[in-house]
Design an enzyme around this catalytic site. Structure first.
Site, PDB file in Angstrom:
ATOM      1  N   LYS A  42       0.821  -1.193   0.000  1.00 21.18           N
ATOM      2  CA  LYS A  42       0.000   0.000   0.000  1.00 21.18           C
ATOM      3  C   LYS A  42       0.866   1.258   0.000  1.00 21.18           C
ATOM      4  O   LYS A  42       0.395   2.345  -0.271  1.00 21.18           O
ATOM      5  CB  LYS A  42      -0.861   0.018   1.277  1.00 21.18           C
ATOM      6  CG  LYS A  42      -1.760  -1.179   1.414  1.00 21.18           C
ATOM      7  CD  LYS A  42      -2.418  -1.179   2.809  1.00 21.18           C
ATOM      8  CE  LYS A  42      -3.191  -2.468   2.962  1.00 21.18           C
ATOM      9  NZ  LYS A  42      -3.078  -3.013   4.323  1.00 21.18           N
ATOM     10  N   ASP A  99       7.478   2.992  -2.878  1.00 15.37           N
ATOM     11  CA  ASP A  99       7.653   4.070  -1.904  1.00 15.37           C
ATOM     12  C   ASP A  99       9.118   4.213  -1.502  1.00 15.37           C
ATOM     13  O   ASP A  99       9.686   5.293  -1.514  1.00 15.37           O
ATOM     14  CB  ASP A  99       6.764   3.855  -0.661  1.00 15.37           C
ATOM     15  CG  ASP A  99       6.900   2.467  -0.039  1.00 15.37           C
ATOM     16  OD1 ASP A  99       7.637   1.613  -0.592  1.00 15.37           O
ATOM     17  OD2 ASP A  99       6.276   2.221   1.009  1.00 15.37           O
ATOM     18  N   ASP A 102      14.805  -0.363   0.357  1.00 14.82           N
ATOM     19  CA  ASP A 102      15.574  -0.499   1.600  1.00 14.82           C
ATOM     20  C   ASP A 102      16.618  -1.594   1.374  1.00 14.82           C
ATOM     21  O   ASP A 102      17.699  -1.326   0.847  1.00 14.82           O
ATOM     22  CB  ASP A 102      14.562  -0.831   2.709  1.00 14.82           C
ATOM     23  CG  ASP A 102      15.161  -0.876   4.105  1.00 14.82           C
ATOM     24  OD1 ASP A 102      16.173  -0.225   4.335  1.00 14.82           O
ATOM     25  OD2 ASP A 102      14.592  -1.564   4.967  1.00 14.82           O
TER      26      ASP A 102
HETATM   27  P1  IMP Z   1      13.027  -3.842   0.997  1.00 17.76           P
HETATM   28  O1  IMP Z   1      12.530  -5.138   0.436  1.00 17.76           O
HETATM   29  O2  IMP Z   1      13.827  -4.053   2.236  1.00 17.76           O
HETATM   30  O3  IMP Z   1      13.734  -2.981   0.002  1.00 17.76           O
HETATM   31  O4  IMP Z   1      11.772  -3.062   1.551  1.00 17.76           O
HETATM   32  C1  IMP Z   1      10.814  -2.489   0.762  1.00 17.76           C
HETATM   33  C2  IMP Z   1       9.560  -2.207   1.561  1.00 17.76           C
HETATM   34  O5  IMP Z   1       9.783  -2.176   2.962  1.00 17.76           O
HETATM   35  C3  IMP Z   1       9.050  -0.857   1.211  1.00 17.76           C
HETATM   36  O6  IMP Z   1       8.208  -0.901   0.094  1.00 17.76           O
HETATM   37  C4  IMP Z   1       8.335  -0.435   2.485  1.00 17.76           C
HETATM   38  O7  IMP Z   1       7.009  -0.887   2.462  1.00 17.76           O
HETATM   39  C5  IMP Z   1       9.094  -1.131   3.584  1.00 17.76           C
HETATM   40  N1  IMP Z   1      10.075  -0.218   4.229  1.00 17.76           N
HETATM   41  C6  IMP Z   1      11.423  -0.245   4.131  1.00 17.76           C
HETATM   42  N2  IMP Z   1      11.997   0.737   4.845  1.00 17.76           N
HETATM   43  C7  IMP Z   1      10.977   1.417   5.423  1.00 17.76           C
HETATM   44  C8  IMP Z   1      10.930   2.585   6.285  1.00 17.76           C
HETATM   45  O8  IMP Z   1      11.929   3.216   6.675  1.00 17.76           O
HETATM   46  N3  IMP Z   1       9.671   2.965   6.644  1.00 17.76           N
HETATM   47  C9  IMP Z   1       8.531   2.339   6.256  1.00 17.76           C
HETATM   48  N4  IMP Z   1       8.545   1.264   5.449  1.00 17.76           N
HETATM   49  C10 IMP Z   1       9.757   0.802   5.031  1.00 17.76           C
END
Ligand code: IMP
Length: 181
Positions: A42, A99, A102
Site C-alpha cells: 500500500k 515508496d 531499503d
Molecule cells: P526492501 O525489500 O527491504 O527494500 O523493503 C521495501 C519495503 O519495505 C518498502 O516498500 C516499504 O514498504 C518497507 N520499508 C522499508 N523501509 C521502510 C521505512 O523506513 N519505513 C517504512 N517502510 C519501510
C-alpha cells in the site's frame, strides 16, 4: 510535526516539488510510449497518485500487493504476492512505482517476476532510496530522495499500518517501536 516523529525529513512542499520534477522527466522519457504504471500497495499509493497527475502522457495503471514487514522495522527477506496485476504486461512499457527501496529484496523479486512476463521495457521509480541498508543490488531509474538508514514514516510509509496519511515524511522516534519490547 506529530510527537511520534523525531524530525521532519521532507516537508509537503519539498515532496510536491520533487514529485513534479519526476513527473516531468517521466513524461519526456515516455513521450511516444504506451506507459503502464505498476503501483506497489500500500506504501506507494500516495506517491503514485501525486506522480501520475504530474505525468503528461496518457497512461494506464495497475497494482500489486506484496507481503510486508508487519509490525516490525526489519525486512524478513520473504516476498509473497498478495494481489497480482489484473492484466498481462506483455509488450507494454512497464514502470514499477515504489515508496522506498531499503534492502532491495522486494524490488529484486518484483523485477525478476515482472521481467519474466515479457514487457517491452521495465523500469523502476521510487520516491525514497535508503542505500545504506541494501542487501541485493537493484537498478533504480527514477529516484526522489536519498534517505539515511533510519525508520521513516508518512506520505504512504507506515509503521504497523499507521502514519501513511501524513503529508510530510518524518523519522519515527525509536520509542514508538521500542514501546512493545
Ligand atoms: P526492501 O525489500 O527491504 O527494500 O523493503 C521495501 C519495503 O519495505 C518498502 O516498500 C516499504 O514498504 C518497507 N520499508 C522499508 N523501509 C521502510 C521505512 O523506513 N519505513 C517504512 N517502510 C519501510
Amino acid at each position: 510535526m506529530h510527537p511520534d516523529g523525531e524530525r521532519v525529513l521532507f516537508t509537503r512542499e519539498q515532496i510536491q516539488s520533487r514529485v513534479a520534477g519526476m513527473g516531468a522527466e517521466i513524461s519526456r522519457d515516455y513521450r511516444d510510449k504506451d506507459l503502464l504504471i505498476i503501483g506497489i500497495l500500500k506504501g506507494a499509493v500516495i506517491f503514485m497518485s501525486d506522480l501520475v497527475r504530474n505525468i503528461k502522457v496518457p497512461l494506464c495503471f495497475d497494482f500489486m500487493a506484496i507481503s510486508s514487514y508487519g509490525a516490525s522495522t526489519k525486512s524478513s527477506g520473504v516476498v509473497r504476492i498478495l494481489k497480482d496485476l489484473d492484466r498481462p504486461i506483455e509488450n507494454r512499457h512497464a514502470l514499477i512505482v515504489e515508496d522506498i527501496v531499503d534492502t532491495g529484496l522486494t524490488l529484486n523479486y518484483l523485477v525478476d517476476n515482472l521481467k519474466a512476463r515479457g514487457p517491452a521495457s521495465l523500469r523502476v521509480c521510487t520516491l525514497l532510496d535508503k542505500p545504506a541498508s541494501r542487501i541485493v543490488p537493484v537498478e533504480i531509474n527514477y529516484n526522489g530522495f536519498i534517505v539515511p538508514n533510519e525508520f521513516i514514516v508518512g506520505y504512504g510509509l507506515d509503521y504497523d499500518g499507521r502514519y501513511r496519511n501524513f503529508p510530510y515524511i518524518m523519522v519515527l522516534n525509536r520509542k514508538v517501536y521500542e514501546r512493545g519490547k
